[in-house]
Write a protein that holds these residues in place. Structure first.
Motif, short mmCIF file in Angstrom:
data_model
loop_
_atom_site.label_atom_id
_atom_site.label_comp_id
_atom_site.label_asym_id
_atom_site.label_seq_id
_atom_site.Cartn_x
_atom_site.Cartn_y
_atom_site.Cartn_z
N VAL A 51 2.22 1.91 5.05
CA VAL A 51 1.72 3.16 5.64
C VAL A 51 2.90 4.07 5.96
CG1 VAL A 51 0.58 4.15 7.65
CG2 VAL A 51 -0.39 2.14 6.56
N ALA A 52 3.95 3.47 6.58
CA ALA A 52 5.13 4.26 6.96
C ALA A 52 5.77 4.88 5.73
CB ALA A 52 6.12 3.39 7.72
N LEU A 64 1.60 -4.22 5.71
CA LEU A 64 0.66 -3.10 5.60
C LEU A 64 1.21 -1.89 6.34
CD1 LEU A 64 -2.54 -5.19 6.22
CD2 LEU A 64 -1.82 -4.17 4.07
N ILE A 65 1.72 -2.14 7.55
CA ILE A 65 2.25 -1.02 8.35
C ILE A 65 3.47 -0.42 7.65
CG2 ILE A 65 3.26 -0.41 10.57
CD1 ILE A 65 1.46 -2.42 11.87
N SER A 66 4.29 -1.28 7.07
CA SER A 66 5.45 -0.78 6.33
C SER A 66 5.00 0.14 5.20
CB SER A 66 6.26 -1.96 5.80
OG SER A 66 7.17 -1.53 4.85
N ILE A 105 0.84 -1.19 0.00
CA ILE A 105 0.00 0.00 0.00
C ILE A 105 0.88 1.25 0.00
CG2 ILE A 105 -2.07 -1.04 1.00
CD1 ILE A 105 -1.36 0.05 3.63
N GLY A 122 8.31 -8.32 8.86
CA GLY A 122 7.42 -7.42 9.60
C GLY A 122 6.05 -7.33 8.93
N ASN A 123 5.23 -6.43 9.44
CA ASN A 123 3.89 -6.25 8.91
C ASN A 123 3.96 -5.42 7.62
OD1 ASN A 123 1.26 -5.23 8.41
ND2 ASN A 123 0.72 -5.66 10.53
N ALA A 156 11.72 -4.49 5.50
CA ALA A 156 10.72 -4.68 6.56
C ALA A 156 9.90 -5.94 6.32
CB ALA A 156 9.82 -3.46 6.66
N VAL A 197 13.33 -0.25 1.52
CA VAL A 197 12.84 -0.21 2.90
C VAL A 197 11.70 -1.22 3.07
CG1 VAL A 197 11.65 1.22 4.60
CG2 VAL A 197 13.51 2.19 3.26
#
Lengths: 321, 360
Positions: free
Chosen positions: A95-96, A91-93, A38, A88-89, A82, A78
């Motif tokens: 967003v970041a 989706l959160i990556s 995303i 790692g997650n 992640a 990046v």
């Protein structure tokens, strides 16, 4: 509405669909390999900024394109770090990454150019010129088809043709080569690929890299082809519309072409008639702008067709010991 | 892989993530030719050095507490609600409709009604994505993103075509009646004879936010519903086997989440602006993600993280005022906090694990 107006709308739709198409294909590569993305919006945004900044500094649009791709690849790195390396997650990556791009572009833009987040206006060799397809002027005389060829298909910037070529290329590589088969398998059932002795990590990194490349071209097109310079938040949600188009296209390359054309057409119509007058009712511009998102929700709900995402999407792969 | 003990995971991981985010931001400041030390000092003085700064810090923190709690409640049910922005947008609409519906005689009457309006509208906006996730399996992350955009379009339409007073060019609602003015913290301090936070928008909503923290804690850890939400979040299959309905939990958790996000509008729309304007949420819904991650989805952690982001927000404003560093620096710090606490958390854990040398 006469034929010339229809041609104008179609021409504008082609221009507007290109960033969507490139970002949609980027998402397609990444998600078919099982990595949700995303962060398309952020990668496009930073590429738009980097390409405009480099093109302004060097006066050469091709250097801008290279800088845009490099910036987008950095953010893709990046995301890969992640979501693949550190499991790692995803989706959160994503967003970041979107926020990182949103903040960095204004921060650096304001510091370097002091124009409130804009880059200087690009002109001459710092922008993409238009290419005329062979025989466009000669064929213009032919009614309907000749005009269509000359006005809609010809006379775009090179990146438009790059985007159009990316569709068959993606189709061929993804569905007709061994690499493509493995890549799709990684998105459906990574354990089977691992068992066959092929590196899941490497395939996913390749896919994320390709997504970075395509987003880079998309961003460069926005800043140096579609407009003449970078403006704060200039992607304006296109990364998410591309995501919507990807779902609309059911993660398939040719359908991605159709879906992004549809969304490009909607944008072109909304630009031309902000208040669409259909006789008894007038459709407000806000509705036209929100239409891609509304359509996506309806598609996702499974009322028209059925969205079947890659099965292993979003899950980090952990090797069994 | 070695795993650090639990307390280290809860306390050290967010702190080290924050340190990494600050270190990288310091590099960014250096890269643009400014002094990170001066930047930090400006931010601390501007946000915490006076009761004026504190007033703004608390005002921003109030927003972030609500949006952070919203993300956390959904997260306990293993749902990633990125829709806080849209839910808060609609919450604002609920507040405005309530505030403009009656000539409210006193804020004591208007506030409970506005709380209901804000929570209802926020929850309603979360209902459709929740229902689609539970019944049709559509991914809640994508639907909530789409609903953010749709909410922005709806607000735009309503403000331009419906709520805009006749003759006004500004896409905003009419001013709310005088009886809806919430008491500011500065008035309340003056009531007990202390001069504090003059001309700052911090208001009584901060106390509601604190109460919300306590209520969410009770809900998640002390009620059967909270137990079901957590059980569902840990393992949907186990929860289903235990007779917990996935549809019910998904919908209820998202309704609570959306309601909390909507409540944010009490603070900014009713407490500060006194009217509804375009884009009134200003990204606070997204900051909720960083706040919830940083606060480890625990109300107390969220309170601390919201204060931290309130400080960053107010400090960032001061930074833009007194130095040539744009306030978008805060967006970069926010992005890095989200990245390190939410996506690169395994890397951070690997960094601290050797300190304990325990194998799990």
């Amino acid at each position: 509405m006469d034929y010339a107006t229809i041609l104008q709308i179609l021409d504008s739709a082609v221009r507007l669909m290109v960033p969507l198409l490139l970002a949609c294909l980027a998402g397609l590569w990444s998600e078919r390999a099982g990595v949700f993305d995303i962060g398309l919006e952020g990668k496009m945004l930073i590429a738009a900024f980097a390409s405009a900044a480099a093109a302004a500094a060097a006066g050469q649009v091709w250097i801008g394109l290279a800088a845009g791709i490099a910036a987008s690849l950095a953010l893709a790195g990046v995301h890969g770090l992640a979501s693949i390396t550190f499991r790692g997650n995803q989706l959160i990556s994503g967003v970041a990454i979107n926020f990182l791009a949103s903040g960095l572009t204004v921060l650096l833009g304001q510091t370097w150019f002091g124009l409130g987040g804009r880059t200087p206006a690009l002109e001459g060799a710092a922008r993409f010129g238009t290419w005329h397809l062979p025989g466009a002027e000669a064929l213009r005389g032919i009614p309907l088809i000749g005009q269509f060829y000359a006005d809609v298909l010809s006379g775009h910037t090179p990146l438009v043709y790059v985007a159009m070529l990316a569709v068959p290329l993606t189709w061929w590589v993804l569905l007709r080569t061994r690499f493509g088969l493995r890549l799709r398998a990684v998105g459906e059932n990574p354990a089977s690929v691992d068992t066959a002795g092929v590196s899941v990590t490497r395939l996913r990194w390749t896919a994320v890299g390709l997504a970075g490349l395509l987003c880079g071209i998309a961003g460069a097109y926005l800043a140096t082809g579609l407009s003449a310079g970078f403006v704060k938040e200039m992607t304006a949600g296109r990364g998410f519309i591309a995501l919507a188009a990807l779902i609309f296209a059911n993660w398939r390359p040719w359908r991605a072409l159709g879906a992004t054309f549809l969304f490009g057409l909607m944008e072109a119509v909304a630009n031309r008639w902000p208040e669409l007058d259909l006789g008894p009712v007038t459709i407000p511009s806000m509705f036209m702008n929100a239409l891609p998102y509304i359509l996506t929700v309806i598609i996702l709900a499974g009322f028209i067709g059925r969205a079947t995402p890659p099965r292993a999407g979003g899950e980090p792969y952990v090797k069994e010991r | 892989m070695t795993r650090p003990p639990r307390w280290a995971d809860v306390v050290l991981t967010p702190l080290i993530s924050l340190a990494l985010a600050f270190a990288l931001s310091a590099l960014v400041i250096l890269a643009i030719g400014e002094s990170p030390w001066l930047a930090l000092r400006t931010m601390v003085t501007g946000a915490l050095g006076s009761s004026y700064g504190w007033g703004y810090t608390l005002y921003y923190a109030t927003n972030f507490i609500f949006t952070g709690l919203a993300v956390a409640v959904a997260y306990h049910a293993s749902l990633f609600n990125i829709g806080g922005e849209g839910q808060a947008t609609m919450g604002g609409l609920g507040v405005a409709l309530v505030a403009l519906a009656l000539p409210w005689p006193h804020w004591g009457l208007a506030l409970p009604a506005a709380v209901v309006g804000a929570a209802l509208f926020g929850a309603a906006w979360a209902l459709v994505p929740a229902w689609l996730q539970a019944k049709r399996g559509s991914h809640i992350v994508i639907t909530t993103i789409m609903f953010n955009f749709i909410a922005a379009a709806v607000l735009n339409y309503v403000l331009v075509n419906v709520m805009r007073p006749v003759g006004s060019m500004d896409p905003a609602s009419a001013r709310f009646p005088e009886g809806t003015r919430l008491p500011r913290l500065t008035d309340m301090a003056a009531g007990i004879g202390i001069e504090w936070g003059k001309a700052t928008p911090a208001n009584i909503t901060f106390l509601i936010a604190l109460a919300a923290c306590a209520l969410v804690w009770v809900l998640i850890w002390r009620t059967p519903l909270g137990y079901e939400i957590r059980a569902f979040g840990r393992s949907e299959r186990a929860a289903r086997y235990a007779g917990i309905s996935p549809v019910r939990i998904t919908v209820v958790a998202m309704l609570i989440s959306g309601g909390l996000a909507g409540l944010m509008a009490i603070n900014n729309v009713m407490g500060e602006a006194g009217r509804l304007v375009l884009n009134h949420v200003e990204g606070a819904g997204f900051i909720g993600i960083a706040v919830a991650l940083m606060g480890r989805n625990h109300p107390f952690g969220i309170l601390l993280a919201a204060l931290l982001f309130g400080f960053l927000y107010q400090g960032g404003g001061e930074l833009a005022l007194w130095t040539s560093i744009p306030r978008e620096l805060i967006v970069v710090i926010q992005a890095l906090v989200i990245l390190f606490t939410g996506a690169l958390d395994n890397m951070v854990r690997m960094l601290i694990a050797p300190l304990f040398g325990r194998r799990a």
